[in-house]
Design an enzyme around this catalytic site. Sequence first.
Site, short mmCIF file in Angstrom:
data_model
loop_
_atom_site.label_atom_id
_atom_site.label_comp_id
_atom_site.label_asym_id
_atom_site.label_seq_id
_atom_site.Cartn_x
_atom_site.Cartn_y
_atom_site.Cartn_z
N LYS A 130 0.85 -1.20 0.00
CA LYS A 130 0.00 0.00 0.00
C LYS A 130 0.88 1.24 0.00
CE LYS A 130 -4.51 1.00 0.43
NZ LYS A 130 -5.68 0.14 0.18
N1 GLU Z 1 -7.42 0.17 -3.09
C1 GLU Z 1 -8.17 -1.02 -3.33
C2 GLU Z 1 -8.21 -1.87 -2.08
O1 GLU Z 1 -8.07 -1.38 -0.99
C3 GLU Z 1 -7.72 -1.78 -4.55
C4 GLU Z 1 -6.28 -2.19 -4.58
C5 GLU Z 1 -5.84 -2.73 -5.93
O2 GLU Z 1 -6.63 -2.85 -6.85
O3 GLU Z 1 -4.64 -3.05 -6.02
O4 GLU Z 1 -8.48 -3.04 -2.14
#
Ligand code: GLU
Length: 440
Positions: A130
């Site tokens: 993240k």
């Molecule tokens: N931000 C989204 C989540 O929290 C998607 C992450 C992604 O597609 O890599 O799952």
Amino acid sequence: MPHTAQAPIASTAPTAAHALPSYLDPNHLGPWGTYLQQVDRVTPYLGSLARWVETLKRPKRALIVDVPIEMDDGTIAHFEGYRVQHNLSRGPGKGGVRFHQDVTLSEVMALSAWMSIKNAAVNVPYGGAKGGVRVDPRKLSRAELERLTRRYTSEIGFLIGPSKDIPAPDVNTNAQIMAWMMDTYSMNVGATATGVVTGKPVDLGGSLGRNEATGRGVFTVGVEAARLTGLTIPDARVAVQGFGNVGGTAAKLFAQAGARVVAVQDHTGTVHNAAGLDVTALQRHVQHTGGVASFAGADAMAPDEFWGVACDILIPAALEGQITRDNADRIRAKMVIEGANGPTTPEADDILQGKGVLVLPDVIANAGGVTVSYFEWVQDFSSFFWTEDEINARLVRIMQDAFAGVWQVAQENKVTLRTATFIVACKRILHAREMRGLYP
Ligand code: GLU
């Protein structure tokens, strides 16, 4: 807000509750503390794999970067950015990038860990990662936002890559920002690398269905859980916190299925209509005004009253740490579907369980987004693009199968769906860890 404090990388919280900085106060664990408690809860169910559980309690890598940009008025502003790779045992890092004024390292660590769990829960071949920048993007011009995105991408550029770590949209980031990230990375490596991010515009290697995928996944597991518990979606009353990509889509799909969306809350206000809000009109209103406040087809409500709204399904789809011991008792829903990451604290989980409220946890309920991100990445690699029907059908099948597996584990072990999802996911991650062995 608990997540505004910089929590240390510690695996336990002290017990004294008074005169402590908030990151040490056990009543305000923050997202990383919440995650660690969730891991502690699953450890007794991991059998011999528990030997490896410490792996899950520390991120593999955490990068803090300075993001300096020239503002439109000629001044220089510095923002703090992060990219955390929590676990790479099952594949490259995968997870979104968040732009928010309250982003902290502790928060990004927790969000990266939840990505590891989520990706393993739906069995996409990724680890968890993240990123985030501590900035209020609403205060930036479009040109400033582009400069911020490009400089942040350059700063984390050595960590990311189509086979290393693949960012995606999250809170306050979107397809345009992904296009800038893709372009910046591509310029730096000297070749167009569409697979470095997902959630791109469809004309630039993005996938059909990606925009709505998280909300569609929320709806899909909601329908499955309703079927298993005898709740009928037509006529069910739904309350949604957050009306962005996730909450807005989920509200629309529930409304299309005949449910009544009775309350919506966002950062601008809370609107309520017991007869059901016109979700399409509300979406138009938000597009024009930037938020749900002052929507004509509803009554305004004090923000705190939202939690006590008479409803059957409650969908937190905003930020973490929203359902706490201070409001969990007032929740009247039969089911909570976590569209947001980490919206419920462990104490609130226990209160909801005691009241018989079924919680569909984030790590399965909002996995639709990353599932279609996986489809996008596969399509970019193969340069062959699927139809929206194919994508939605595959998404629904993955979500249904994953949810059925988790449901069964919950029944067998008499645990909550959160612990069951952690059992499934942690076993997958730690089994991969064990098979790979320690290097050197
Ligand atoms: N931000 C989204 C989540 O929290 C998607 C992450 C992604 O597609 O890599 O799952």
